[in-house]
Design an enzyme around this catalytic site. Structure first.
Site, short mmCIF file in Angstrom:
data_model
loop_
_atom_site.label_atom_id
_atom_site.label_comp_id
_atom_site.label_asym_id
_atom_site.label_seq_id
_atom_site.Cartn_x
_atom_site.Cartn_y
_atom_site.Cartn_z
CG HIS A 337 -1.97 1.04 1.19
ND1 HIS A 337 -2.54 1.58 2.32
CD2 HIS A 337 -2.57 1.65 0.14
CE1 HIS A 337 -3.44 2.49 1.97
NE2 HIS A 337 -3.48 2.53 0.66
CD GLU A 339 3.58 7.00 -3.89
OE1 GLU A 339 4.45 7.65 -4.48
OE2 GLU A 339 2.37 7.19 -4.02
CE LYS A 443 2.97 -7.40 20.49
NZ LYS A 443 4.24 -8.05 20.10
CE LYS A 455 -1.14 -10.93 11.89
NZ LYS A 455 -0.93 -10.80 10.43
CB VAL A 481 11.50 -9.06 13.79
CG1 VAL A 481 11.10 -10.48 13.55
CG2 VAL A 481 10.44 -8.12 13.27
CD GLU A 579 3.31 -2.50 26.47
OE1 GLU A 579 4.26 -2.48 25.68
OE2 GLU A 579 3.07 -1.58 27.27
#
Length: 962
Positions: A337, A339, A443, A455, A481, A579
């Site tokens: 999405h 560019e 998560k 997710k 990561v 969290e």
């Protein structure tokens, strides 16, 4: 003056040597070839009179030898070498070519002598002449070539006006030698290597390229002091993070700067090859052992295929592009999405393509790169990508991942993470995509936030698509990561650059970390594993050990050259919306087993954990997102996602139900003929009407709990604790349930937090103590029941610290005439470690009553990832219950099994009895028995017993529990 003139002449000679090209070498070699037979025969005969006898033969031999050597050397490309950078490889080549020439000379001489026969009285030349000729040729030809290297090195020493730091190289392997050569070749780097260190004792005292190996990494301080070292260079690209950390800590302690080679993953990345050295980064301290991947299988899966990567410009997506590109697919569709990010990764790969075009044959096909800017939520645009390019494999990395932002914007999480995934899956099925791999997150496990729940919902869609299509569609689940856009590392670096403070939400917050290349390697490996299963799979990557964020911040501050508390402060700001302190990797009901790759686990029953009416729920979720109805979104996620619980989103249940019914009625009005669909909708309505009480206000919960006490709606279930040696029941743990007249049986996780806030926790606890004492008295009066069986109660921190607890216990024990030894209190390890003063006050009082004390959840706070920490309070306890998360992992993770065994051994040294909780299968039971735990508890051993002790209750999962 004479010395200066001589020096100038030597410099001129050096320059002439350096300017020699292969044409000059050919002339020199021809001269050498014509002289070496003469020199060889002189060495052989050592008699000039005898030399006259071989005059004619020597002339013939010289011509033959010269021609043979010229033909061999020329045909093998010997005169296309650039001798300025000659090394051992070139020396080996000279020896090999001369060996070929010598053998050829012997054959030719033998053939000539055979032809001449008896026409000559003696041999043409001595038979040893070819060997002597070869030795002399090797010495002279090799000597002239390598004089170029010697001359260059001499010139570098004469022209070295650069300031060079004395350097200690850590690692005397191939990487260390390569660094040494580069430092000598390029003095502009400013490094003067003076010594090696290496942990291999066999290398100690060796001399490598003129540099000695002086010791191991523990001797760094004394070597630095003795040799005036100014920098330490770590030349171990595959070393573990622990090793790097030790070297950095020692070097920083003595004030020495540390540099390192790029890691193995960085070296494989073309964009990083230009950098020989760099400063130590946080990724180096967290580096793990190199991953061994089945590269050939990954290559076979992707070679010549059309691959679509969604989110191609993101941190994970762009690394997927890099690694997939190496597998030579025929075409890569870079779908994204943003560019700018897609443009950047395309430009990076295009540069590599230009290099490949120059190096490969013109007729060889190279990967075609196709950037495709699209939003996953716009179906028409997305379908164009599938219709035009017909991808064989889809890697879905696009997602909104920022937890606090999605908590504030739930509609975006639904439309992008859920509906976007559904659109991709729909078109993948329609256009016959063979493989689909979705990147998920840890998560999604027992989520406390909208992002994680979205997710998890997307995971269900992938599994459903796999079952529908019969194709190997899979999910890969892993944690944070390093280096990604959402990583804390860039934020910490910005804060340190501004002089601090570094902000952290909580001192105990932990996360699992991976480097981006490592995560992507395992994703590709999982894609190969999924290719063998058409029912849909969830793969979970082995994330190693969790890292405290505060430790991460301290490391970054130290690496930046500052001290914590002196130069840079660390400030704790409190947990953000959505969290949680610890990320989990296990979902209730999922069964994990190892795969062919040691760092990848698979959920073997993943395809069976798909809720009914999933599609209908997704449709309603989409409608709620379109209407920006956050209340209904969170309400539906709570019903759909097992384990989803958030205290950050309050739900108005009545309003959510009204919105839900409104969407249903509108759907029926649009299509009045869909009576069956209406029935399905109604069946789906039954789920949301079962309200989760934790979404109500504190006042409503308080009123409900008071009414529950008055109406005796609370009940106790008793789960047995088994003696693993005899199989007998040792005690029962009392499990509280709320038998709500409208909502059914409700688990305490749904109401205890609100009960604590409302002040109802203490009255409930008093009811539990009184009910247990009554139960114990009832059992003692039954002749068929073992009167030595005790009951344990789980005591929260708030309950334990109440001054009335001891008095209430004493009153009930005396009133019901109960032996105090039959009552056990389970106290969380967290209270012992975090509030020891309060524990020291209460525990002795409880012990004086004669009550048995147990440590609960042992290993969940800290010990699960390390060893048992000495604690004086342990002497107040009789037993320890090891946490279920540790037990659940011992049959799948050898490392966690070792940790479990160490904990058991060390606890036995304290004289504590040990109970392993959460035993769910025979493998866990066998492992627990193997390490000699005293007792076991879990649904595999026995189902909970009802308070009337008449029959076993149904499984918790089979009951209507919220």
């Amino acid at each position: 003056m004479r010395l200066k003139k001589l020096n100038k002449k030597l410099i001129k000679l050096d320059k002439k040597l350096l300017n020699l090209n292969n044409r000059h070498f050919l002339i020199l070699d021809t001269i050498i070839f014509s002289l070496t037979p003469l020199l060889g025969i002189i060495l052989r005969l050592d008699d000039f009179v005898a030399l006259e006898e071989y005059r004619n033969g020597l002339i013939v031999a010289t011509i033959i030898f010269s021609l043979i050597k010229l033909v061999v050397f020329t045909s093998c490309g010997f005169y296309k070498r650039y001798w300025k950078y000659a090394s051992i490889e070139e020396l080996t080549e000279i020896a090999a070519l001369i060996a070929v020439a010598v053998i050829s000379e012997i054959i030719v001489l033998g053939f000539l002598e055979y032809l001449l026969g008896n026409s000559v009285e003696k041999y043409l030349v001595p038979r040893s002449l070819p060997l002597l000729d070869g030795i002399l040729t090797f010495i002279l030809v090799g000597g002239i070539r390598f004089s170029i290297r010697a001359s260059e090195r001499a010139n570098l020493k004469k022209k070295n006006f650069y300031r060079r730091d004395r350097v200690l190289i850590v690692g005397a392997g191939d990487a260390g030698v390569s660094i040494l050569q580069e430092m000598r070749r390029n003095p502009k780097l400013g490094f003067n290597p003076v010594a090696f260190i290496d942990d291999d004792p066999q290398k100690l005292g060796l001399n490598i390229r003129g540099v000695s190996v002086l010791g191991n990494r523990y001797q760094i301080p004394e070597i630095v002091a003795s040799y005036s070292i100014r920098q330490v260079v770590i030349a171990m690209p595959s070393a573990s993070g622990k090793t790097i950390r030790e070297i950095v800590d020692v070097s920083q302690a003595i004030g020495i700067k540390v540099n390192t080679m790029p890691s193995t993953n960085e070296i494989l990345d073309n964009s990083n090859r230009a950098n020989i050295l760099r400063e130590v980064k946080i990724e180096d301290l967290l580096r793990r052992e190199p991953i061994q991947t089945d590269a050939q299988s990954v290559f076979s899966l992707l070679e010549g295929k059309t691959v679509l990567i969604s989110g191609a410009g993101g941190s994970i997506g762009s690394e997927l592009c890099r690694q997939i590109f190496r597998c030579r697919p025929s075409q890569m569709i870079l779908l994204g999405h943003g560019e700018n990010s897609v443009f950047n990764i395309r430009e990076e790969l295009e540069q590599v393509l230009q290099i490949l075009k120059q190096e490969t044959k013109p007729d060889k096909e190279l990967t075609e790169l196709t950037p495709f800017i699209a939003d996953l939520r716009i179906k028409a645009r997305l379908e164009d990508a599938f219709r035009l390019y017909q991808p064989d494999i889809v890697f879905h990395a696009a997602a909104h991942k920022h937890v606090p932002l999605m908590e504030l914007n739930p509609p975006e999480a639904i439309t992008n993470n859920v509906l976007g995934t559904k659109n991709l899956l729909d078109f993948s099925i329609k256009y016959h995509v063979n493989n689909f791999v979705m990147i998920s997150t840890d998560k999604a496990v027992n989520p406390t936030n909208v992002m994680g729940a979205s997710k998890r919902t997307a995971e269900m869609l992938v599994l459903q698509a796999a079952k529908t299509s019969g194709r190997p569609y899979a999910v890969v689940r892993f944690g944070n990561v390093l280096g990604s856009r959402g990583s804390v590392v860039p934020t910490f670096k910005r804060q340190i650059a501004k002089g601090g403070p570094v902000t952290i939400t909580h001192p105990e917050i932990c996360r699992y970390f991976m480097t981006i290349p490592e995560a992507v390697q395992l994703v590709l490996q999982a894609s190969v594993l999924s290719n063998k299963n058409s029912q849909g799979q969830i793969f979970m990557l082995n994330m190693g050990q969790p890292v405290k964020i505060v430790d991460l911040a301290k490391d970054l501050i130290h690496l930046s050259g500052y001290e914590v508390g002196k130069d840079i402060e660390i400030v704790f700001t409190g947990l953000r919306p959505g969290e949680k302190l610890y990320e989990e990797l296990l979902v209730a009901g999922e069964e994990y087993q190892p795969t062919a790759h040691e760092k990848v686990l698979v959920v073997k029953n993943a395809s069976h954990i798909i809720p009914e009416n999933l599609d209908l729920t997704i449709e309603i979720l989409g409608e709620a997102a379109e209407r920006n109805d956050i209340n209904l979104i969170v309400f539906l996620l709570d019903r759909l996602v097992v384990g989803y619980a958030t205290k950050y989103q309050q739900i108005d249940v009545e309003r959510a139900q009204e919105s839900f019914e409104k969407i249903i009625s509108e759907a029926c009005e649009l299509n009045p003929l869909t009576t069956d669909l209406n029935i399905d909708f109604n069946s789906q309505v039954k789920l949301p009407t079962l309200n989760s009480l934790t979404r109500l206000t504190v006042g409503e919960i308080e009123r409900g709990l008071r009414q529950a006490l008055e109406n005796e709606e609370f009940c106790l279930y008793y789960q047995p604790v088994m003696d693993l040696k005899t199989g007998a029941i040792k005690e029962f743990e009392a499990l509280l349930r709320w038998n709500h007249p409208k909502f059914g049986l409700i688990m305490p996780q749904k109401f205890m937090a609100t009960a604590e806030e409302s002040g109802m926790l203490i009255p409930i606890q008093r009811w539990i103590i009184e009910a247990i004492c009554i139960q114990l008295k009832t059992w003692q009066q039954e002749a068929s029941f073992d009167s030595n069986i005790s009951i344990s109660i789980n005591i929260s921190s708030q309950q334990l610290l109440q001054t009335s607890l001891v008095k209430h216990l004493k009153y009930n024990l005396e009133t019901h005439q109960i032996n105090p030894q039959l009552l056990s209190l389970e106290i969380s390890e967290y209270l012992i470690t975090e509030n020891p003063r309060a524990a020291m006050t209460v525990l002795p009082q409880l012990k004086r009553l004669g009550i048995r004390l147990q440590i609960d959840n042992f290993g969940k706070v800290a010990s699960i990832y390390g060893r048992v920490q000495p604690n004086l309070l342990y002497r107040e306890f009789d037993r320890v219950k090891i946490d279920r998360y540790l037990v659940n992992s011992i049959d799948r993770d050898q490392q966690m099994g070792d940790v479990f065994q160490n904990i058991v051994i060390e606890l036995e040294n304290y004289g504590l009895e040990i109970t392993a909780t959460g035993i769910e299968n025979i493998a866990q039971l066998n492992k627990v028995r193997e390490v000699a735990c005293d007792y076991g508890q879990g649904y595999f051993l026995a189902q909970p017993l009802s308070s009337n002790n008449v029959a076993r209750s149904k499984s918790i999962e089979s009951q209507n529990i919220l």
